[in-house]
Motif scaffolding. Structure first.
Motif, PDB file in Angstrom:
ATOM      1  N   GLU A 159       0.835  -1.208   0.000  1.00 52.41           N
ATOM      2  CA  GLU A 159       0.000   0.000   0.000  1.00 52.41           C
ATOM      3  C   GLU A 159       0.866   1.253   0.000  1.00 52.41           C
ATOM      4  O   GLU A 159       0.612   2.196  -0.745  1.00 52.41           O
ATOM      5  N   ARG A 162       2.297   2.129  -3.320  1.00 49.03           N
ATOM      6  CA  ARG A 162       1.383   2.658  -4.344  1.00 49.03           C
ATOM      7  C   ARG A 162       1.107   4.147  -4.181  1.00 49.03           C
ATOM      8  O   ARG A 162       0.503   4.767  -5.047  1.00 49.03           O
ATOM      9  N   GLN A 164       1.578   7.868  -4.549  1.00 45.67           N
ATOM     10  CA  GLN A 164       2.297   8.595  -5.598  1.00 45.67           C
ATOM     11  C   GLN A 164       2.907   9.913  -5.116  1.00 45.67           C
ATOM     12  O   GLN A 164       3.926  10.339  -5.595  1.00 45.67           O
TER      13      GLN A 164
END
Length: 165
Positions: A159, A162, A164
């Motif tokens: 998590e 991911r 950004q």
């Protein structure tokens, strides 16, 4: 009773920019709880000047930083790692050495700032890469690592990877 110190390895292909930033940021932000190293599958042989510039601009020591092969850390006598993070897509897809201790692994892909054209754009790219890494590292360090089982820990690490910005 002393707190456990976790060993972390940050991997990239060239070990010249992103993984170097990750090594320093883990060591600075980890405040002794984490001891980080970095390596590459095909080391560039030198640390990218943009990485050194950004680190020195933040007041971080760059003494002893060097581009090195992950083979150094797969050899007898190398530190046993608790966590291994890949920060470039190439390294994530490569076959890694067999690491002792079965460390938790995750891919935290960060765009490569080393190939950005133009001095100002490259400086901005290094800043952004370092900020992304720092945010992920801080989120990681806020996890109750010792209370998570391997499956939940792996999910949490994925998590974080991911995220950004």
């Amino acid at each position: 009773m002393s707190e456990k110190q976790y060993n972390v390895l940050v991997l990239c292909t060239g070990n010249s920019a992103r993984s170097i930033l990750g090594e320093v940021l883990f060591n600075v932000l980890g405040k002794g709880k984490f001891r980080a190293y970095s390596a590459g599958s095909k080391p560039a042989g030198r640390v990218n000047p943009g990485a050194l510039e950004w680190l020195q601009g933040q007041g971080y020591s760059t003494d002893g930083l060097r581009s090195k092969s992950w083979d150094e850390f797969a050899a007898p006598g190398a530190p046993e790692f608790d966590f291994i993070f890949t920060v470039c897509d190439n390294a994530a897809g490569e076959t890694c050495p067999i690491w002792l201790g079965h460390p938790a692994t995750a891919h935290w892909g960060i765009p490569d700032p080393a190939h950005i054209e133009g001095d100002e754009a490259r400086r901005a790219a290094f800043k952004k890469a370092a900020e992304q890494l720092a945010r992920r590292i801080q989120l990681f360090m806020s996890l109750p690592i010792e209370k998570l089982d391997k499956i939940n820990l792996k999910e949490k690490l994925a998590e974080i990877g991911r995220i950004q910005d």
